[in-house]
Design a protein around this motif. Structure first.
Motif, PDB file in Angstrom:
ATOM      1  N   GLU A 144       0.670  -1.268   0.021  1.00  0.00           N
ATOM      2  CA  GLU A 144       0.247  -0.071   0.083  1.00  0.00           C
ATOM      3  C   GLU A 144       0.727   1.194  -0.084  1.00  0.00           C
ATOM      4  O   GLU A 144       0.355   2.196  -0.491  1.00  0.00           O
ATOM      5  N   ASP A 145       1.884   1.257   0.544  1.00  0.00           N
ATOM      6  CA  ASP A 145       2.779   2.382   0.682  1.00  0.00           C
ATOM      7  C   ASP A 145       3.847   2.503  -0.298  1.00  0.00           C
ATOM      8  O   ASP A 145       4.826   3.160  -0.424  1.00  0.00           O
ATOM      9  N   SER A 146       3.936   1.626  -1.465  1.00  0.00           N
ATOM     10  CA  SER A 146       4.858   1.670  -2.465  1.00  0.00           C
ATOM     11  C   SER A 146       4.391   2.678  -3.568  1.00  0.00           C
ATOM     12  O   SER A 146       3.288   3.129  -3.421  1.00  0.00           O
ATOM     13  N   LYS A 147       5.168   2.814  -4.578  1.00  0.00           N
ATOM     14  CA  LYS A 147       4.907   3.878  -5.784  1.00  0.00           C
ATOM     15  C   LYS A 147       3.892   3.286  -6.794  1.00  0.00           C
ATOM     16  O   LYS A 147       3.760   3.974  -7.719  1.00  0.00           O
ATOM     17  N   PHE A 148       3.606   2.032  -6.440  1.00  0.00           N
ATOM     18  CA  PHE A 148       3.127   1.181  -7.795  1.00  0.00           C
ATOM     19  C   PHE A 148       1.424   1.473  -6.962  1.00  0.00           C
ATOM     20  O   PHE A 148       1.020   0.596  -6.124  1.00  0.00           O
ATOM     21  N   LYS A 149       0.710   2.299  -7.632  1.00  0.00           N
ATOM     22  CA  LYS A 149      -0.634   2.676  -7.160  1.00  0.00           C
ATOM     23  C   LYS A 149      -1.829   2.128  -8.238  1.00  0.00           C
ATOM     24  O   LYS A 149      -2.876   1.723  -7.817  1.00  0.00           O
ATOM     25  N   THR A 150      -1.419   2.058  -9.363  1.00  0.00           N
ATOM     26  CA  THR A 150      -2.410   1.659 -10.289  1.00  0.00           C
ATOM     27  C   THR A 150      -1.935   0.521 -11.378  1.00  0.00           C
ATOM     28  O   THR A 150      -0.694   0.265 -11.323  1.00  0.00           O
ATOM     29  N   LYS A 151      -2.692   0.086 -12.167  1.00  0.00           N
ATOM     30  CA  LYS A 151      -2.207  -0.915 -13.445  1.00  0.00           C
ATOM     31  C   LYS A 151      -1.190  -0.225 -14.249  1.00  0.00           C
ATOM     32  O   LYS A 151      -0.276  -0.876 -14.479  1.00  0.00           O
ATOM     33  N   ASP A 152      -1.252   0.899 -14.474  1.00  0.00           N
ATOM     34  CA  ASP A 152      -0.534   1.962 -15.376  1.00  0.00           C
ATOM     35  C   ASP A 152       0.956   1.703 -14.738  1.00  0.00           C
ATOM     36  O   ASP A 152       1.908   1.552 -15.433  1.00  0.00           O
ATOM     37  N   ASP A 153       1.176   1.869 -13.390  1.00  0.00           N
ATOM     38  CA  ASP A 153       2.408   1.598 -12.544  1.00  0.00           C
ATOM     39  C   ASP A 153       3.103   0.257 -12.749  1.00  0.00           C
ATOM     40  O   ASP A 153       4.470   0.290 -12.575  1.00  0.00           O
ATOM     41  N   LEU A 154       2.642  -0.598 -13.270  1.00  0.00           N
ATOM     42  CA  LEU A 154       3.095  -1.964 -13.305  1.00  0.00           C
ATOM     43  C   LEU A 154       4.206  -1.911 -14.498  1.00  0.00           C
ATOM     44  O   LEU A 154       4.831  -2.915 -14.535  1.00  0.00           O
ATOM     45  N   LYS A 155       4.284  -0.875 -15.199  1.00  0.00           N
ATOM     46  CA  LYS A 155       5.060  -0.902 -16.339  1.00  0.00           C
ATOM     47  C   LYS A 155       6.630  -0.497 -15.776  1.00  0.00           C
ATOM     48  O   LYS A 155       7.651  -0.794 -16.541  1.00  0.00           O
ATOM     49  N   ASN A 156       6.232  -0.278 -14.509  1.00  0.00           N
ATOM     50  CA  ASN A 156       7.745   0.073 -13.958  1.00  0.00           C
ATOM     51  C   ASN A 156       8.251  -0.683 -12.957  1.00  0.00           C
ATOM     52  O   ASN A 156       9.416  -0.670 -12.382  1.00  0.00           O
ATOM     53  N   ILE A 157       7.560  -1.689 -12.788  1.00  0.00           N
ATOM     54  CA  ILE A 157       8.197  -2.872 -11.795  1.00  0.00           C
ATOM     55  C   ILE A 157       9.321  -3.698 -12.645  1.00  0.00           C
ATOM     56  O   ILE A 157       9.321  -3.718 -13.612  1.00  0.00           O
ATOM     57  N   LYS A 158      10.066  -4.172 -11.589  1.00  0.00           N
ATOM     58  CA  LYS A 158      11.339  -4.957 -11.918  1.00  0.00           C
ATOM     59  C   LYS A 158      10.991  -6.352 -11.822  1.00  0.00           C
ATOM     60  O   LYS A 158      11.639  -7.393 -12.626  1.00  0.00           O
ATOM     61  N   THR A 159      10.482  -6.906 -10.442  1.00  0.00           N
ATOM     62  CA  THR A 159      10.282  -8.277 -10.054  1.00  0.00           C
ATOM     63  C   THR A 159       8.970  -8.507  -9.630  1.00  0.00           C
ATOM     64  O   THR A 159       8.372  -7.773  -8.862  1.00  0.00           O
TER      65      THR A 159
END
Length: 291
Positions: A100-115
Motif C-alpha cells: 500500500e505504501d509503494s509507488k505502484f498505485k495503479t495498473k499503469d504503474d506496473l510498467k515500472n516494476i522489476k520483479t
C-alpha cells in the motif's frame, strides 16, 4: 471399463470435492481412512488423491480419466485437457498486488516494476507479455505476500477470494490476471473411449450442482385458485399440477424454487388458501439434454 477420478488430497477444495461425489452417488467405500487410492460404491469407478496442482498433468497424461481441480491450476500447467464443467465453488482470482505504501498505485504503474513474486509463473509471464511489461519472475512455493516486504520483489501475483488476506498484509490489488473456480476436467482419449461412463459421472455431478440452493415446494389448492397459484410460484419451468385422488375440487401443485424465495412464497400461498404445504430438500436435478 474402469474410470479413475483424481481429487485434491488436501486444501480448501478437497472436502467439498469428496462431498460432491458422495451427493452424486459416487461415495467412497473407505473415506474414513483416506489413502492414495480409494474404491467407490461403483465397482467401475475409483478415486486417487493427489495435490490439486498435479491433477491437470495426471489427467493430461492419462493417469486419471477425469479430475477436479482449480481452473487457475489447469491454465498454469498449460496442458491439453477438456474442461467438462464449472462446478461453481472455490471461486478465486489471481491478482497483481503491491504494498500500500509503494509507488505502484495503479495498473499503469506496473510498467515500472522489476520483479514479480508468484506461485504461478506461467500465467504471470503470459500476463506480463500481453501487457508489455518487462519484469523478472521470482517463483515461490508459498507465502508470496512477504516478498515485497523483505525487498525481493516489487509486486506479487497471488490468489485471493475476498481480498482480506491482502489487506491484512497491507497489499493493494492492481489488476486481475484470471478469475477461477473449481472445474471438472477430462482426458481427451478417455472422453472418446470411455464416453458413456464419464458422461454419466458428469451428469450426476452436474445434477448436484443444479440442486444447490433449490427446494421442492408442494401444496394442495382448490382448482378455482389454480391460475393465481401459478402466478405466485417462481418455478424453474412452471409448476407441475396433478389430480388429488378422491377430491375433484383439489389439485396438487409441485414446483422447484430457490430457497431464498421459500419464505415469501409460502406466505403468499397461504394467503391464497393453499393447504398441506411441504418444503422438501433436493439432492439432484437431472435435466434432459440434446446430446
Amino acid at each position: 471399463m474402469q474410470i479413475r477420478i483424481a481429487l485434491p488430497s488436501k486444501g480448501r477444495i478437497s472436502g467439498p470435492s469428496v462431498e460432491l461425489l458422495e451427493k452424486a452417488g459416487i461415495g467412497l467405500t473407505d473415506n474414513s481412512n483416506r489413502k492414495l487410492f480409494s474404491n467407490t460404491f461403483d465397482p467401475e469407478i475409483s478415486v486417487m488423491f493427489t495435490r490439486a496442482a498435479d491433477i491437470p498433468e495426471y489427467v493430461a497424461d492419462g493417469a486419471a480419466d477425469i479430475g477436479i481441480t482449480g481452473f487457475d491450476l489447469v491454465k498454469e500447467k498449460n496442458v491439453d485437457v477438456t474442461i467438462l464443467d464449472d462446478l461453481n465453488f472455490g471461486k478465486t482470482r489471481l491478482v497483481i498486488a503491491a504494498p500500500e505504501d509503494s509507488k505502484f498505485k495503479t495498473k499503469d504503474d506496473l510498467k515500472n516494476i522489476k520483479t514479480v513474486a508468484t506461485e504461478f509463473p506461467y500465467l504471470t509471464r503470459t500476463y506480463l507479455k500481453e501487457n508489455g511489461i518487462d519484469a523478472k519472475i521470482l517463483s515461490l512455493s508459498g507465502a508470496t505476500e512477504v516478498a515485497p516486504l523483505i525487498g525481493v520483489a516489487d509486486v506479487i501475483a497471488d490468489l485471493t477470494s475476498t481480498g482480506t488476506t491482502l489487506k491484512m498484509n497491507h497489499l493493494r490489488e492492481l489488476d486481475t490476471i484470471i478469475e477461477s473456480s473449481v472445474v471438472l476436467i477430462g482426458n481427451n482419449e478417455s472422453l472418446i473411449g470411455k464416453y458413456e461412463k464419464i458422461e454419466a459421472i458428469k451428469t450426476g455431478i452436474n445434477g448436484v450442482i443444479k440442486a444447490e440452493g433449490k427446494k421442492l415446494i408442494m401444496v394442495n389448492v382448490e382448482k378455482t385458485k389454480l391460475d393465481e397459484i401459478k402466478n405466485t410460484i417462481p418455478g424453474m419451468g412452471g409448476p407441475t399440477v396433478s389430480e388429488v385422488y378422491g377430491n375433484d375440487s383439489i389439485v396438487a401443485v409441485h414446483s422447484v424454487i430457490s430457497e431464498k424465495e421459500v419464505f415469501s412464497t409460502i406466505n403468499k400461498l397461504r394467503n391464497i388458501g393453499a393447504k398441506d404445504l411441504l418444503v422438501v430438500p433436493i439432492e439432484r436435478i437431472l435435466e434432459e439434454t440434446n446430446d
